[in-house]
Design an enzyme around this catalytic site. Structure first.
Site, PDB file in Angstrom:
ATOM      1  N   ARG A  38     -72.119 -96.310  25.006  1.00 25.84           N
ATOM      2  CA  ARG A  38     -71.535 -95.268  24.207  1.00 25.84           C
ATOM      3  C   ARG A  38     -72.667 -93.840  23.729  1.00 25.84           C
ATOM      4  O   ARG A  38     -72.405 -92.453  24.365  1.00 25.84           O
ATOM      5  CB  ARG A  38     -70.707 -94.688  22.818  1.00 25.84           C
ATOM      6  CG  ARG A  38     -70.242 -92.745  22.367  1.00 25.84           C
ATOM      7  CD  ARG A  38     -68.849 -93.355  21.240  1.00 25.84           C
ATOM      8  NE  ARG A  38     -68.090 -91.523  21.626  1.00 25.84           N
ATOM      9  CZ  ARG A  38     -69.156 -91.135  20.145  1.00 25.84           C
ATOM     10  NH1 ARG A  38     -69.698 -91.549  19.241  1.00 25.84           N
ATOM     11  NH2 ARG A  38     -67.910 -89.902  19.599  1.00 25.84           N
ATOM     12  N   ILE A  64     -67.470 -84.203  22.577  1.00 21.71           N
ATOM     13  CA  ILE A  64     -66.759 -86.247  23.075  1.00 21.71           C
ATOM     14  C   ILE A  64     -66.293 -86.656  21.623  1.00 21.71           C
ATOM     15  O   ILE A  64     -66.521 -86.472  20.613  1.00 21.71           O
ATOM     16  CB  ILE A  64     -68.399 -87.099  23.319  1.00 21.71           C
ATOM     17  CG1 ILE A  64     -67.642 -88.196  23.577  1.00 21.71           C
ATOM     18  CG2 ILE A  64     -69.583 -86.967  22.033  1.00 21.71           C
ATOM     19  CD1 ILE A  64     -69.194 -89.487  23.820  1.00 21.71           C
ATOM     20  N   SER A  65     -64.657 -86.870  21.843  1.00 26.16           N
ATOM     21  CA  SER A  65     -63.667 -87.197  20.255  1.00 26.16           C
ATOM     22  C   SER A  65     -64.553 -88.484  19.731  1.00 26.16           C
ATOM     23  O   SER A  65     -65.630 -89.139  20.280  1.00 26.16           O
ATOM     24  CB  SER A  65     -62.758 -87.579  21.535  1.00 26.16           C
ATOM     25  OG  SER A  65     -61.726 -86.398  21.769  1.00 26.16           O
ATOM     26  N   GLN A  66     -64.393 -88.090  18.523  1.00 23.71           N
ATOM     27  CA  GLN A  66     -64.662 -89.691  17.775  1.00 23.71           C
ATOM     28  C   GLN A  66     -63.782 -90.716  18.261  1.00 23.71           C
ATOM     29  O   GLN A  66     -62.970 -90.444  18.725  1.00 23.71           O
ATOM     30  CB  GLN A  66     -63.980 -89.078  16.109  1.00 23.71           C
ATOM     31  CG  GLN A  66     -64.246 -90.017  15.314  1.00 23.71           C
ATOM     32  CD  GLN A  66     -63.726 -90.079  14.118  1.00 23.71           C
ATOM     33  OE1 GLN A  66     -63.040 -88.794  14.106  1.00 23.71           O
ATOM     34  NE2 GLN A  66     -63.315 -90.316  12.638  1.00 23.71           N
TER      35      GLN A  66
END
Ligand code: SAM
Length: 219
Positions: A38, A64-66
């Site tokens: 990530r 950016i999503s969790q």
């Protein structure tokens, strides 16, 4: 060049443990989170943030999503290696890269041109081959339909009819639906030509889905 060291892998292992503690169970989903660096989606200075279970700004007012959200949505998709998947909202490309660990057949569409171009560069640099599209995906990508699975990664005001029509029978749509503050995660299953089931999960907070069937009418 991006590097993925033992330290990074260790940070990812800790993140996977956090996701397990929060209830993510599917070993294939956990393995996919473990497999995708990530930190490649972050500036070097933000390494610590890359492995916290939090959303993070990626520019253009987007995030950016969790990781928990990515894992939760991916788990709900019940992906098989033969599935053809559509992701609406490519963003950084992280969720798409996680999907690619589970099936090679991923279509992804992004509305924001600079983010789209950045994600395409990322995929090229890493030898990843999703089918990438720029445009309004609020009504799916009818030109390439049907799909076995569809995942929407922005908060929608409702479930666009055109989107569920792009599912194969047996297919699944995962979409967060609600107002600007919170959205409920929904899973829609197409059981037959005109038969659908709807399941509701807990609340999430996404950036808004834009476009024709989203929160603005500029399209
Ligand atoms: N999946 C992304 C990731 O892994 O980084 C997170 C995406 S972010 C929460 C939501 C994304 O949806 C943003 O990049 C936004 O530009 C995009 N978006 C919003 N409305 C859209 C639309 N109508 N069609 C396609 N993308 C859209």
């Amino acid at each position: 060049m991006d590097t993925d060291s033992y330290r990074h892998k260790g940070m990812r292992r800790a993140l996977v443990n956090v996701l397990q503690d929060k209830g993510i169970r599917d070993p294939r989903v956990l393995a996919a989170i473990q497999a995708v660096p990530r930190h490649y989606f972050f500036e070097k200075a933000f390494l610590e943030q890359a492995y916290q279970d939090k959303a993070f700004p990626i520019g253009e007012g987007q995030t950016i999503s969790q990781p928990y959200t990515v894992a939760f949505q991916t788990e709900l998709l019940e992906l098989k290696p033969t599935d053809k998947v559509l992701e609406i909202g490519t963003g950084s490309g992280y969720q798409c890269t996680v999907l690619l660990q589970l099936t090679p057949n991923v279509y992804t569409i992004e509305y924001n041109r600079p983010l789209y171009e950045k994600a395409v560069m990322y995929f090229k640099r890493h030898g990843l081959k999703p089918h990438t599209f720029h445009g309004d995906g609020s009504e799916g990508l009818p030109a390439k339909a049907p799909y076995d699975k569809i995942i929407v990664t922005a908060g929608a005001p409702g479930i666009p009819k055109t989107l569920v029509r792009q599912l194969n029978v047996g297919g699944i749509l995962i979409i967060p639906v609600g107002d600007a503050k919170t959205q409920k995660m929904l899973r829609i299953r197409r059981l037959a030509e005109n038969e659908y089931t709807r399941e509701e999960f807990h609340d999430f907070k996404f950036v808004p889905l834009l476009g024709k069937s989203g929160w603005d009418t500029m399209a």
